[in-house]
Design an enzyme around this catalytic site. Structure first.
Site, PDB file in Angstrom:
ATOM      1  N   ASN A 108      77.539  90.399  34.471  1.00  0.00           N
ATOM      2  CA  ASN A 108      77.766  89.683  35.715  1.00  0.00           C
ATOM      3  C   ASN A 108      77.900  90.702  36.833  1.00  0.00           C
ATOM      4  O   ASN A 108      78.279  91.855  36.596  1.00  0.00           O
ATOM      5  CB  ASN A 108      79.047  88.847  35.609  1.00  0.00           C
ATOM      6  N   HIS A 110      79.811  91.271  40.607  1.00  0.00           N
ATOM      7  CA  HIS A 110      80.908  90.732  41.402  1.00  0.00           C
ATOM      8  C   HIS A 110      81.088  91.603  42.643  1.00  0.00           C
ATOM      9  O   HIS A 110      81.078  92.833  42.537  1.00  0.00           O
ATOM     10  CB  HIS A 110      82.192  90.721  40.561  1.00  0.00           C
ATOM     11  N   SER A 137      80.680  95.523  41.548  1.00  0.00           N
ATOM     12  CA  SER A 137      80.807  95.942  40.151  1.00  0.00           C
ATOM     13  C   SER A 137      79.879  95.114  39.275  1.00  0.00           C
ATOM     14  O   SER A 137      79.725  93.913  39.487  1.00  0.00           O
ATOM     15  CB  SER A 137      82.235  95.695  39.631  1.00  0.00           C
ATOM     16  N   ASP A 146      85.920  87.536  35.564  1.00  0.00           N
ATOM     17  CA  ASP A 146      85.659  88.845  36.196  1.00  0.00           C
ATOM     18  C   ASP A 146      86.488  89.963  35.563  1.00  0.00           C
ATOM     19  O   ASP A 146      86.990  90.854  36.259  1.00  0.00           O
ATOM     20  CB  ASP A 146      85.971  88.785  37.713  1.00  0.00           C
TER      21      ASP A 146
HETATM   22  C1  GRF Z   1      76.795  87.863  45.089  1.00  0.00           C
HETATM   23  O1  GRF Z   1      77.614  88.398  46.080  1.00  0.00           O
HETATM   24  C2  GRF Z   1      77.384  88.147  43.745  1.00  0.00           C
HETATM   25  O2  GRF Z   1      78.078  89.346  43.679  1.00  0.00           O
HETATM   26  C3  GRF Z   1      78.350  86.995  43.555  1.00  0.00           C
HETATM   27  O3  GRF Z   1      77.703  85.896  44.137  1.00  0.00           O
HETATM   28  C4  GRF Z   1      76.790  86.338  45.124  1.00  0.00           C
HETATM   29  C5  GRF Z   1      75.460  85.780  44.758  1.00  0.00           C
HETATM   30  O4  GRF Z   1      74.475  86.040  45.715  1.00  0.00           O
HETATM   31  N1  GRF Z   1      78.679  86.849  42.156  1.00  0.00           N
HETATM   32  P1  GRF Z   1      72.948  85.837  45.336  1.00  0.00           P
HETATM   33  O5  GRF Z   1      72.796  84.382  44.878  1.00  0.00           O
HETATM   34  O6  GRF Z   1      72.595  86.800  44.289  1.00  0.00           O
HETATM   35  O7  GRF Z   1      72.195  86.071  46.607  1.00  0.00           O
END
Ligand code: GRF
Length: 320
Positions: A108, A110, A137, A146
């Site tokens: 994932n 984050h 991260s 997370d």
């Molecule tokens: C990103 O900031 C990611 O870190 C978080 O959700 C957002 C998703 O953006 N988990 P995208 O859909 O990849 O543009």
């Protein structure tokens, strides 16, 4: 070499997903995106994926139990033949069963320097705290939100006057670079001899009274005690100029060896020297390895050499 097959799960915009799709176009990228799935049929990222000729799956989770919905996603991911999942803005908590099934194979991204600012509204909270550095991260997914082991991070300096939006935009640039890089390193580690040997060792030692001992310079595994013990597997690396990495295990003899090679001549080969006494080579350097299959071979080979008393133990255990 075959590439690792990755399914990406999204809920919205999908800019990280796009970054992964574009990164995967490089010839030397060790992964390919085989599916993008979403719990939101209107997710913007789906259109982009279709235009790129990559399979998509979309179904709303509404009205469904969490585990039942995750089962559907799991089935789609498997149908696409994916061996990794990359969550990219997937706004669903996952059932513990799903997380357990994909343990060590689901990543994932984050937008914070974990373990700081887990969950939502990360940028608001970072700015409210007045920190001078935030970032992003990539981590392995575990049941706690997370919280899994962090595989890579990028720091992003906060600029005075930053709002949650300006900070989010800048961190997103870092996210797009970080995700592909970390995913590449992570999937490539499964091709590293040290990693493969450690994995084989764990599988072999799960069999009763097994020890690893070198034989003619190659790691081997034997069972049956100090005096009468016998080898049932070897890890061959650049063995006599053959496959760059292989597992050698025992078959019942020439007939089975021929049958196996006919069945899959890319995977199996007759190892020099050992071939004459009924061993077969299983290549470990063709791309993502099928570890269930290798575990089965180790067990079968162990059964072929283990003393009757030990074999009985395994047979009895199997009945339960
Ligand atoms: C990103 O900031 C990611 O870190 C978080 O959700 C957002 C998703 O953006 N988990 P995208 O859909 O990849 O543009």
């Amino acid at each position: 070499m075959a590439k690792a097959r990755v399914a990406v799960l999204i809920s919205g915009r999908g800019s990280n997903m796009a970054a992964l799709i574009y990164a995967a176009k490089a010839n030397d990228c060790p992964f390919e995106i085989v599916l993008v799935a979403s719990n939101n049929p209107d997710a913007a990222g789906l259109k982009l994926t279709q235009a790129e000729g990559i399979a998509t799956f979309a179904q709303s989770h509404k009205g469904m139990k969490r585990a039942a919905f995750d089962d559907i996603i799991d089935a789609e991911v498997r149908r696409a033949g994916a061996n990794y999942i990359a969550l990219a803005g997937y706004m669903r908590l996952l059932s513990p069963e799903f997380v357990a099934t994909w343990q060590g194979r689901m990543l994932n991204i984050h937008p914070s320097l974990l373990p700081e600012y887990k969950g939502l509204d990360t940028h608001e909270r970072a700015l409210a705290d007045g920190v001078s550095i935030s970032g992003c991260s990539v981590h392995l997914v575990t049941t706690a939100l997370d919280d899994g082991p962090v595989l890579g991070q990028t720091k992003v300096a906060i600029i005075s006057g930053d709002t949650p939006d300006t900070l989010a935009d800048r961190i997103l640039i870092a996210e797009h670079q970080l995700y592909a890089r970390v995913l590449s390193t992570y999937v490539a580690r499964e091709q590293q001899p040290d990693w493969i040997l450690a994995k084989l060792d764990a599988l072999a030692r799960a069999l009763p009274e097994t020890e690893q001992r070198p034989s003619h310079g190659s790691p081997g595994w034997r069972t049956g005690g100090e005096k009468s013990g016998k080898y049932f597997a070897y890890f061959a690396q650049h063995h006599h100029g053959e496959a760059s990495m292989a597992l050698l295990v025992k078959t019942s003899g020439a007939e089975e060896q021929t049958m196996l090679i006919e069945q899959d001549e890319a995977l199996y080969y007759l190892p020099q020297y050992y071939g004459a006494s009924g061993w077969i080579g299983i290549r470990l350097d063709l791309g993502p390895n099928d570890w269930d299959h290798l575990a089965e071979w180790l067990r079968k080979s162990w059964m072929a050499v283990a003393p009757a008393k030990l074999r009985q133990r395994v047979n009895i255990a199997d009945e339960f």
